[in-house]
Design a protein around this motif. Structure first.
Motif, PDB file in Angstrom:
ATOM      1  N   GLU A   1       0.926  -1.165   0.229  1.00  0.00           N
ATOM      2  CA  GLU A   1      -0.087  -0.048   0.070  1.00  0.00           C
ATOM      3  C   GLU A   1       0.702   1.054   0.003  1.00  0.00           C
ATOM      4  N   THR A   2       1.391   1.334  -1.072  1.00  0.00           N
ATOM      5  CA  THR A   2       2.584   2.499  -1.328  1.00  0.00           C
ATOM      6  C   THR A   2       1.991   3.975  -1.051  1.00  0.00           C
ATOM      7  N   GLY A   3       0.715   4.121  -1.545  1.00  0.00           N
ATOM      8  CA  GLY A   3       0.242   5.322  -1.392  1.00  0.00           C
ATOM      9  C   GLY A   3       0.098   5.926  -0.378  1.00  0.00           C
ATOM     10  N   ALA A   4      -0.482   5.093   0.654  1.00  0.00           N
ATOM     11  CA  ALA A   4      -0.697   5.430   2.098  1.00  0.00           C
ATOM     12  C   ALA A   4       0.597   5.357   2.871  1.00  0.00           C
ATOM     13  N   ARG A   5       1.503   4.524   2.439  1.00  0.00           N
ATOM     14  CA  ARG A   5       2.721   4.705   3.114  1.00  0.00           C
ATOM     15  C   ARG A   5       3.541   5.950   2.846  1.00  0.00           C
ATOM     16  N   VAL A   6       3.463   6.470   1.703  1.00  0.00           N
ATOM     17  CA  VAL A   6       4.172   7.683   1.155  1.00  0.00           C
ATOM     18  C   VAL A   6       3.733   8.936   1.702  1.00  0.00           C
ATOM     19  N   HIS A   7       2.333   9.035   1.911  1.00  0.00           N
ATOM     20  CA  HIS A   7       1.550  10.256   2.758  1.00  0.00           C
ATOM     21  C   HIS A   7       1.826  10.202   3.904  1.00  0.00           C
ATOM     22  N   VAL A   8       2.119   8.943   4.828  1.00  0.00           N
ATOM     23  CA  VAL A   8       2.237   9.122   6.064  1.00  0.00           C
ATOM     24  C   VAL A   8       3.745   9.548   6.128  1.00  0.00           C
ATOM     25  N   THR A   9       4.615   8.903   5.460  1.00  0.00           N
ATOM     26  CA  THR A   9       6.159   9.404   5.306  1.00  0.00           C
ATOM     27  C   THR A   9       6.207  10.805   5.088  1.00  0.00           C
ATOM     28  N   SER A  10       5.589  11.350   4.163  1.00  0.00           N
ATOM     29  CA  SER A  10       5.843  12.883   3.812  1.00  0.00           C
ATOM     30  C   SER A  10       5.300  13.586   5.081  1.00  0.00           C
ATOM     31  N   LYS A  11       4.305  13.337   5.604  1.00  0.00           N
ATOM     32  CA  LYS A  11       3.657  14.013   6.666  1.00  0.00           C
ATOM     33  C   LYS A  11       4.634  13.864   7.793  1.00  0.00           C
ATOM     34  N   ILE A  12       5.357  12.687   8.297  1.00  0.00           N
ATOM     35  CA  ILE A  12       6.321  12.643   9.464  1.00  0.00           C
ATOM     36  C   ILE A  12       7.478  13.548   9.082  1.00  0.00           C
ATOM     37  N   LEU A  13       8.106  13.427   7.621  1.00  0.00           N
ATOM     38  CA  LEU A  13       9.096  14.204   7.484  1.00  0.00           C
ATOM     39  C   LEU A  13       8.883  15.764   7.526  1.00  0.00           C
TER      40      LEU A  13
END
Length: 66
Positions: free
Chosen positions: A25-37
Protein backbone atom coordinates in the motif's frame (compact mmCIF):
# COMPACT_ATOMS: atom_id res chain seq x y z
CA UNK A 1 18.80 16.21 4.85
CA UNK A 2 18.81 14.23 8.09
CA UNK A 3 21.78 12.45 9.63
CA UNK A 4 21.91 8.67 9.87
CA UNK A 5 20.63 8.49 13.44
CA UNK A 6 17.69 10.78 12.73
CA UNK A 7 16.83 8.85 9.57
CA UNK A 8 16.82 5.59 11.55
CA UNK A 9 14.62 7.20 14.22
CA UNK A 10 12.14 8.49 11.62
CA UNK A 11 12.04 5.08 9.92
CA UNK A 12 11.28 3.47 13.29
CA UNK A 13 8.42 5.92 13.84
CA UNK A 14 7.07 5.09 10.37
CA UNK A 15 7.32 1.36 11.08
CA UNK A 16 5.33 1.74 14.31
CA UNK A 17 2.64 3.90 12.69
CA UNK A 18 2.34 1.65 9.63
CA UNK A 19 2.67 -1.71 11.37
CA UNK A 20 -0.80 -2.73 10.19
CA UNK A 21 -0.35 -1.34 6.66
CA UNK A 22 0.86 -3.67 3.94
CA UNK A 23 4.12 -2.67 2.27
CA UNK A 24 2.24 -2.91 -1.03
CA UNK A 25 0.00 0.00 0.00
CA UNK A 26 2.56 2.49 -1.20
CA UNK A 27 0.18 5.43 -1.55
CA UNK A 28 -0.76 5.37 2.12
CA UNK A 29 2.82 4.74 3.25
CA UNK A 30 4.17 7.60 1.11
CA UNK A 31 1.53 9.95 2.48
CA UNK A 32 2.39 9.05 6.09
CA UNK A 33 6.11 9.32 5.35
CA UNK A 34 5.74 12.77 3.85
CA UNK A 35 3.77 14.04 6.84
CA UNK A 36 6.30 12.64 9.33
CA UNK A 37 9.18 14.18 7.37
CA UNK A 38 7.34 17.50 7.14
CA UNK A 39 6.79 17.56 10.91
CA UNK A 40 10.42 16.65 11.59
CA UNK A 41 11.59 19.39 9.25
CA UNK A 42 9.40 21.87 11.12
CA UNK A 43 11.07 20.89 14.40
CA UNK A 44 8.93 18.11 15.86
CA UNK A 45 11.38 15.75 17.51
CA UNK A 46 9.42 13.84 20.14
CA UNK A 47 8.58 10.24 19.31
CA UNK A 48 4.99 10.65 20.50
CA UNK A 49 4.51 13.87 18.52
CA UNK A 50 5.78 12.23 15.34
CA UNK A 51 3.68 9.11 15.93
CA UNK A 52 0.61 11.32 16.37
CA UNK A 53 1.37 13.12 13.10
CA UNK A 54 1.78 9.74 11.42
CA UNK A 55 -1.43 8.31 12.85
CA UNK A 56 -3.38 11.37 11.73
CA UNK A 57 -1.89 11.11 8.25
CA UNK A 58 -2.73 7.41 8.15
CA UNK A 59 -6.34 8.07 9.08
CA UNK A 60 -6.59 10.57 6.21
CA UNK A 61 -4.79 8.23 3.82
CA UNK A 62 -7.35 5.54 4.49
CA UNK A 63 -10.07 7.74 3.02
CA UNK A 64 -7.94 9.19 0.22
CA UNK A 65 -7.58 5.93 -1.72
CA UNK A 66 -11.03 4.43 -1.31
Amino acid sequence: MFDTATTAFLRAVLDVVCESVSRSETGARVHVTSKILEAATMGEVSPEGLRQVGREALSHAATMWR
